[in-house]
Design an enzyme around this catalytic site. Structure first.
Site, short mmCIF file in Angstrom:
data_model
loop_
_atom_site.label_atom_id
_atom_site.label_comp_id
_atom_site.label_asym_id
_atom_site.label_seq_id
_atom_site.Cartn_x
_atom_site.Cartn_y
_atom_site.Cartn_z
CB SER A 181 1.09 -12.92 12.63
OG SER A 181 1.34 -11.68 12.00
CG HIS A 235 8.45 -4.02 -0.22
ND1 HIS A 235 8.59 -2.73 -0.67
CD2 HIS A 235 7.43 -3.99 0.66
CE1 HIS A 235 7.71 -1.94 -0.07
NE2 HIS A 235 7.00 -2.69 0.75
CE LYS A 253 4.26 -0.91 -1.81
NZ LYS A 253 4.09 -1.46 -0.46
CB THR A 258 -14.53 -3.07 -3.95
OG1 THR A 258 -13.99 -1.78 -4.17
CG2 THR A 258 -13.54 -4.12 -4.40
CB THR A 264 6.21 3.69 9.34
OG1 THR A 264 5.15 4.56 8.97
CG2 THR A 264 6.51 2.76 8.19
C1 LIG Z 1 2.84 -1.55 0.33
C2 LIG Z 1 2.61 -2.87 1.01
C3 LIG Z 1 1.40 -3.56 0.86
C4 LIG Z 1 0.23 -2.94 0.20
O1 LIG Z 1 0.35 -2.92 -1.18
P1 LIG Z 1 -0.41 -1.77 -2.01
O2 LIG Z 1 -0.53 -2.33 -3.37
O3 LIG Z 1 0.43 -0.55 -1.92
O4 LIG Z 1 -1.73 -1.58 -1.35
C5 LIG Z 1 1.31 -4.84 1.36
N1 LIG Z 1 2.34 -5.43 2.02
C6 LIG Z 1 3.50 -4.77 2.20
C7 LIG Z 1 4.61 -5.47 2.92
C8 LIG Z 1 3.68 -3.48 1.72
O5 LIG Z 1 4.81 -2.82 1.95
#
Ligand SMILES: *Cc1c(COP(=O)(O)O)cnc(C)c1O
Length: 427
Positions: free
Chosen positions: A153, A234, A265, A294, A380
């Protein structure tokens, strides 16, 4: 005051102390309520009622330009996407009504899974309620499937991947230095040859804005018989001819065993997914607790996401416009002498290096200039590397950029950010 029977419980005292420590370290987080204006993105309204201690003087609703959204392309306010959600909500109602197994699978769920598989050139796709859950559930399920798994990882992997990896009891985790393929190779070579291995990494690391070498990582995977799991959260929507991420841009998607992404995103809606061979997807569909137990994503969310993915795939202009805006913004920063970290991605970090100052810089931008940029603090990012993380998008105008550059130029020159603002800035 309260006579609750757990009043004397040690957790109450624990919480009080923990919160005091968080405040003392300057990393208390105040959420700033901002109402996105769908037709005027990236403009938001800051309601008077929501004025926080950070914005005491806010006299009325006012406009704020947001510079930190992860809806990179503005797809969440795209009229076609919004209309798809409205149509679906009229047709199918507000919620999904069940888990995927219990009446919660609509035709639009399976259509979106097929669309995502096709986007990444994989046999199958699987939706999760968020990107976080897709990582956590998939990794935990894979790494507990057989005895002896070793997961390699990257040190800077996202919390959701770490949650899945750490949650996989019985598996072994080997952390390799961030984007350091020599370190990864040394660690792969040192591991037992016959153990099942997985390399978990990201394409765009969103806090530093750097990009991994997917082809070289996959070459190591082949050499040492490891599987690859790539988080393209991202990157999806933004990179590659159809927004299939960096793996698509680099022409290496077929070398990656599992590609994970989000619909929240670059695609601007909500939900997470993986794409892979149909056997892997089928196994996770039938075994991953976080998938099974879920309620599934509401059909309106899925319909909006499907409309978004389809548009992003066929229209390259949003991607081109975003990168043009990023480059224009960097030019403006450079000309004004505002320090920023140059990255190979769309992310523009402004280093600040101290939690208190970072928080104050963000407060001053909001109070004095009506500009919102989230302070990125520990946990973070590591202490000492606090920053503002800016994400210029297709809808940031030249004027908005000039305003941002002027504000940063002024504020970064101040030694003491708690000093009163100049009269002009308040006007
Ligand atoms: C935001 C993020 C996630 C989670 O995605 P969500 O759809 O917001 O839950 C997973 N991996 C990375 C690298 C992120 O930045």
């Amino acid at each position: 005051m309260s006579s609750n029977h757990v009043d004397g419980h040690p957790f109450f005292r624990f919480c009080r102390t923990a919160l005091e420590n968080i405040r003392a370290q300057g990393r208390y987080r105040q959420f700033t309520p901002l109402a996105r204006q769908a037709e005027r993105y990236p403009l938001y309204e800051q309601p008077e009622a929501a004025a926080t201690p950070a914005t005491p003087a806010c006299p009325r609703d006012r406009e704020v330009v947001v510079w930190s959204s992860n809806d990179y392309l503005g797809m969440g306010v795209d009229p076609v996407v919004v209309e798809a959600a409205i149509q679906a909500i009229h047709e199918h109602g507000a919620g999904a009504g069940g888990t995927r197994n219990i009446a919660g699978t609509s035709p639009v769920h399976t259509a979106l899974e097929a669309e995502l598989a096709d986007l990444h050139g994989k046999e199958a796709g699987l939706l999760f309620v968020s990107g976080y859950v897709s990582n956590q559930a998939s990794l935990q399920t894979i790494l507990t499937s057989m005895p002896g798994w070793i997961c390699f990882s990257d040190r800077l992997n996202h919390a959701s991947m770490i949650a899945g990896i750490k949650g996989a009891r019985g598996s072994t985790t080997v952390i390799y230095e961030h984007n350091d393929l020599a370190d990864l190779e040394a660690k792969l070579a040192a591991a037992p040859a016959d153990a099942p291995k997985l390399i978990a990494f990201e394409s765009v690391y969103s806090m530093d804005g750097d990009i991994s070498d997917i082809a070289a990582t996959c070459a190591l995977a082949r050499k040492y018989g490891a599987m690859t799991y790539l988080d393209e959260v991202h990157a999806v929507g933004l990179y590659g001819a159809q927004g299939g991420g960096v793996s698509q841009r680099d022409g290496v998607a077929e070398q990656v065993d599992i590609i994970e992404g989000t619909l929240a995103k670059g695609f601007g809606v909500h939900g997470g997914y993986i794409t892979a061979s149909s056997d892997i997807v089928e196994y996770l569909r039938l075994s991953a607790s976080g998938f099974i137990f879920t309620t599934s994503l509401p059909p309106a969310v899925v319909a909006a996401a499907l409309a978004s993915v389809q548009q992003v795939r066929k229209d390259g202009w949003r991607r081109e416009r975003m990168f043009e805006r990023v480059n224009t913004f960097r030019d403006k920063l450079r000309r004004a002498g505002v320090p920023f970290t140059m990255t190979p991605s769309h992310i523009v970090p402004i280093p600040v290096g101290n939690a208190e100052r970072c928080r104050e810089l963000s407060d001053r931008l909001l109070n004095d200039y009506g500009i919102y940029a989230t302070p990125i603090n520990y946990p973070t990012v590591p202490r000492g590397t606090e920053r503002l993380r800016l994400t210029p998008g297709p809808y940031h105008t030249d004027q908005m950029m000039d305003d941002m550059v002027a504000a940063l130029t002024h504020l970064l020159r101040l030694n003491d950010l708690t000093e009163a603002p100049p009269v002009a800035a308040m006007a």
